[in-house]
Scaffold this motif. Structure first.
Motif, PDB file in Angstrom:
ATOM      1  N   VAL A 148       0.841  -1.191   0.000  1.00  0.00           N
ATOM      2  CA  VAL A 148       0.000   0.000   0.000  1.00  0.00           C
ATOM      3  C   VAL A 148       0.877   1.242   0.000  1.00  0.00           C
ATOM      4  CG1 VAL A 148      -1.708   1.327   1.316  1.00  0.00           C
ATOM      5  CG2 VAL A 148      -1.887  -1.170   1.194  1.00  0.00           C
ATOM      6  N   LEU A 149       0.475   2.230  -0.778  1.00  0.00           N
ATOM      7  CA  LEU A 149       1.127   3.535  -0.777  1.00  0.00           C
ATOM      8  C   LEU A 149       0.074   4.552  -0.386  1.00  0.00           C
ATOM      9  CD1 LEU A 149       3.765   5.107  -1.505  1.00  0.00           C
ATOM     10  CD2 LEU A 149       2.816   5.376  -3.801  1.00  0.00           C
ATOM     11  N   LEU A 150       0.413   5.395   0.584  1.00  0.00           N
ATOM     12  CA  LEU A 150      -0.552   6.322   1.158  1.00  0.00           C
ATOM     13  C   LEU A 150       0.046   7.717   1.164  1.00  0.00           C
ATOM     14  CD1 LEU A 150      -3.335   6.281   2.692  1.00  0.00           C
ATOM     15  CD2 LEU A 150      -1.998   6.122   4.793  1.00  0.00           C
ATOM     16  N   GLY A 151      -0.752   8.718   0.750  1.00  0.00           N
ATOM     17  CA  GLY A 151      -0.244  10.076   0.709  1.00  0.00           C
ATOM     18  C   GLY A 151      -1.251  11.106   1.164  1.00  0.00           C
ATOM     19  N   PHE A 152      -0.726  12.251   1.635  1.00  0.00           N
ATOM     20  CA  PHE A 152      -1.552  13.397   2.023  1.00  0.00           C
ATOM     21  C   PHE A 152      -0.875  14.649   1.488  1.00  0.00           C
ATOM     22  CE2 PHE A 152      -2.678  16.782   5.122  1.00  0.00           C
ATOM     23  CZ  PHE A 152      -4.036  16.840   4.842  1.00  0.00           C
ATOM     24  N   ASP A 153      -1.636  15.465   0.753  1.00  0.00           N
ATOM     25  CA  ASP A 153      -1.052  16.654   0.121  1.00  0.00           C
ATOM     26  C   ASP A 153      -1.464  17.956   0.803  1.00  0.00           C
ATOM     27  OD1 ASP A 153      -3.682  16.958  -0.644  1.00  0.00           O
ATOM     28  OD2 ASP A 153      -3.260  17.255  -2.773  1.00  0.00           O
ATOM     29  N   GLY A 154      -2.078  17.841   1.978  1.00  0.00           N
ATOM     30  CA  GLY A 154      -2.443  19.039   2.719  1.00  0.00           C
ATOM     31  C   GLY A 154      -3.856  19.523   2.473  1.00  0.00           C
ATOM     32  N   THR A 155      -4.575  18.885   1.567  1.00  0.00           N
ATOM     33  CA  THR A 155      -5.958  19.287   1.278  1.00  0.00           C
ATOM     34  C   THR A 155      -6.862  18.066   1.226  1.00  0.00           C
ATOM     35  OG1 THR A 155      -5.654  19.114  -1.121  1.00  0.00           O
ATOM     36  CG2 THR A 155      -5.153  21.238  -0.111  1.00  0.00           C
ATOM     37  N   GLY A 156      -8.108  18.241   1.585  1.00  0.00           N
ATOM     38  CA  GLY A 156      -9.106  17.182   1.418  1.00  0.00           C
ATOM     39  C   GLY A 156      -8.927  16.011   2.345  1.00  0.00           C
ATOM     40  N   GLY A 157      -8.206  15.007   1.915  1.00  0.00           N
ATOM     41  CA  GLY A 157      -8.033  13.807   2.697  1.00  0.00           C
ATOM     42  C   GLY A 157      -6.924  12.958   2.132  1.00  0.00           C
ATOM     43  N   LEU A 158      -6.885  11.695   2.544  1.00  0.00           N
ATOM     44  CA  LEU A 158      -5.822  10.794   2.125  1.00  0.00           C
ATOM     45  C   LEU A 158      -6.093  10.221   0.739  1.00  0.00           C
ATOM     46  CD1 LEU A 158      -5.357   8.758   5.428  1.00  0.00           C
ATOM     47  CD2 LEU A 158      -4.207  10.870   4.725  1.00  0.00           C
ATOM     48  N   LEU A 159      -5.009   9.910   0.034  1.00  0.00           N
ATOM     49  CA  LEU A 159      -5.082   9.171  -1.218  1.00  0.00           C
ATOM     50  C   LEU A 159      -4.370   7.847  -1.021  1.00  0.00           C
ATOM     51  CD1 LEU A 159      -4.383  11.936  -3.905  1.00  0.00           C
ATOM     52  CD2 LEU A 159      -6.573  10.865  -3.341  1.00  0.00           C
ATOM     53  N   VAL A 160      -4.953   6.769  -1.581  1.00  0.00           N
ATOM     54  CA  VAL A 160      -4.461   5.418  -1.361  1.00  0.00           C
ATOM     55  C   VAL A 160      -4.223   4.743  -2.706  1.00  0.00           C
ATOM     56  CG1 VAL A 160      -4.925   3.188  -0.278  1.00  0.00           C
ATOM     57  CG2 VAL A 160      -5.839   5.288   0.750  1.00  0.00           C
ATOM     58  N   SER A 161      -3.081   4.081  -2.829  1.00  0.00           N
ATOM     59  CA  SER A 161      -2.770   3.304  -4.024  1.00  0.00           C
ATOM     60  C   SER A 161      -2.354   1.902  -3.620  1.00  0.00           C
ATOM     61  CB  SER A 161      -1.630   3.965  -4.814  1.00  0.00           C
ATOM     62  OG  SER A 161      -1.259   3.152  -5.919  1.00  0.00           O
ATOM     63  N   THR A 162      -2.797   0.917  -4.386  1.00  0.00           N
ATOM     64  CA  THR A 162      -2.394  -0.469  -4.145  1.00  0.00           C
ATOM     65  C   THR A 162      -1.611  -1.030  -5.332  1.00  0.00           C
ATOM     66  OG1 THR A 162      -4.539  -1.256  -4.957  1.00  0.00           O
ATOM     67  CG2 THR A 162      -4.309  -0.942  -2.581  1.00  0.00           C
ATOM     68  N   ASP A 163      -1.181  -0.137  -6.249  1.00  0.00           N
ATOM     69  CA  ASP A 163      -0.397  -0.576  -7.412  1.00  0.00           C
ATOM     70  C   ASP A 163       0.842   0.298  -7.605  1.00  0.00           C
ATOM     71  OD1 ASP A 163      -1.589   1.741  -8.328  1.00  0.00           O
ATOM     72  OD2 ASP A 163      -2.763   0.756  -9.902  1.00  0.00           O
ATOM     73  N   SER A 164       1.509   0.571  -6.499  1.00  0.00           N
ATOM     74  CA  SER A 164       2.766   1.330  -6.515  1.00  0.00           C
ATOM     75  C   SER A 164       2.613   2.744  -7.047  1.00  0.00           C
ATOM     76  CB  SER A 164       3.836   0.575  -7.322  1.00  0.00           C
ATOM     77  OG  SER A 164       4.116  -0.674  -6.745  1.00  0.00           O
ATOM     78  N   GLY A 165       1.440   3.340  -6.829  1.00  0.00           N
ATOM     79  CA  GLY A 165       1.250   4.733  -7.168  1.00  0.00           C
ATOM     80  C   GLY A 165       0.821   5.004  -8.595  1.00  0.00           C
ATOM     81  N   THR A 166       0.413   3.969  -9.324  1.00  0.00           N
ATOM     82  CA  THR A 166      -0.075   4.184 -10.692  1.00  0.00           C
ATOM     83  C   THR A 166      -1.484   4.757 -10.680  1.00  0.00           C
ATOM     84  OG1 THR A 166       1.294   2.364 -11.524  1.00  0.00           O
ATOM     85  CG2 THR A 166      -0.527   3.097 -12.924  1.00  0.00           C
ATOM     86  N   THR A 167      -2.350   4.192  -9.864  1.00  0.00           N
ATOM     87  CA  THR A 167      -3.719   4.699  -9.716  1.00  0.00           C
ATOM     88  C   THR A 167      -4.002   4.941  -8.247  1.00  0.00           C
ATOM     89  OG1 THR A 167      -4.663   2.462  -9.553  1.00  0.00           O
ATOM     90  CG2 THR A 167      -4.497   3.453 -11.761  1.00  0.00           C
TER      91      THR A 167
END
Length: 273
Positions: A148-167
């Motif tokens: 799992v790849l998880l990110g936060f850019d300071g707005t809205g909420g978290l983004l989650v990827s299960t394919d190494s950040g492709t989608t």
């Protein structure tokens, strides 16, 4: 290009074993405080504006900075990794591997989109490839366990990827100052304190007995944190917290395993045991 060799004070064998407080509750007794940690490395000017840390396959600590990626070896020497001078506002990787992810802004020599979106490397940052979200996202908080790849850019909420950040897919709507993944799920430092998710960051619950952490990092079942007073803590899966040395105001934290983590202030890198 090679960086100048930095002045350093290496930890002696005696100081490397930082103090553990005894106790049977979820946190150790705060009335007996550990000593301040001794820096393993004092930074040169090239390592100012440090944004993230990662432990590579060879044990070197990678530091994402305002002007690119630098490696800090066990002797305390630093060297630039690759040729990129990008501003790595976000940096993470699969612990103890050469798989690294970064986000931020292009450097003076780059013609990349601003912000960078997500970039990835499989050679410890020597070379990079665009993964996704170029020109759209500047992740300030990133974490991964290799699945799992998880990110936060300071707005809205978290983004989650299960394919190494492709989608990507949306995760919980929360503000995360720091993120970590262990074998029991996702951890986030939020205005409500430390929160834990067992459903791939779709929902979180507050960890009521955790220290007041401002930063967190994970590897395997190990969860490390730094509290508002600059003390390091470690636990297995957020249970039985142990208070370690004081490192002060920390800019970045990464964990190698339960036995070792690294914390960076604006001036120094500390080895936590």
């Amino acid at each position: 290009m090679p960086a100048n060799r930095i002045a350093r004070t290496l930890l002696s064998t005696g100081m490397a074993a930082l103090f553990v407080l005894a106790g049977c509750s979820s946190q150790t007794d705060e009335t007996a405080k550990p000593d301040a940690a001794v820096p393993a490395v004092d930074f040169s000017s090239e390592l100012t504006h440090l944004h993230g840390l990662h432990v590579g396959a060879d044990g070197a600590v990678l530091a994402g900075t305002h002007t690119g990626l630098f490696a800090i070896d066990s002797s305390g020497a630093t060297s630039r990794v690759g040729t990129s001078d990008d501003d790595f506002m976000g940096l993470t990787g699969v612990p103890n591997s050469d798989t690294v992810f970064a986000s931020g802004h292009p450097g003076a020599s780059s013609s990349a989109a601003n912000p960078l979106g997500l970039r990835s490397s499989t050679d410890g940052g020597a070379s990079w490839m665009d993964r996704s979200l170029a020109g759209q996202v500047d992740f300030h908080a990133l974490t991964t366990d290799g699945r799992v790849l998880l990110g936060f850019d300071g707005t809205g909420g978290l983004l989650v990827s299960t394919d190494s950040g492709t989608t990507w897919m949306p995760g919980a709507t929360l503000s995360a100052a720091a993120l970590a993944i262990t074998t029991s799920g996702v951890w986030a430092v939020t205005p409500a304190g430390l929160e834990h998710s067992t459903d791939t960051a779709r929902s979180f619950s507050t960890v009521s007995d955790a220290p007041g952490l401002v930063m967190v990092a994970g590897a395997g079942d190990a969860l490390w944190g730094i509290d508002e007073d600059g003390y390091a803590w470690r636990s297995r899966e957020g249970k039985d917290w142990q208070k370690r040395a004081n490192v002060g105001a920390v800019e970045a934290l990464t964990a190698a395993d339960y036995d070792t983590a690294y914390a960076a202030t604006a001036q120094s890198l500390y080895t936590l045991k």
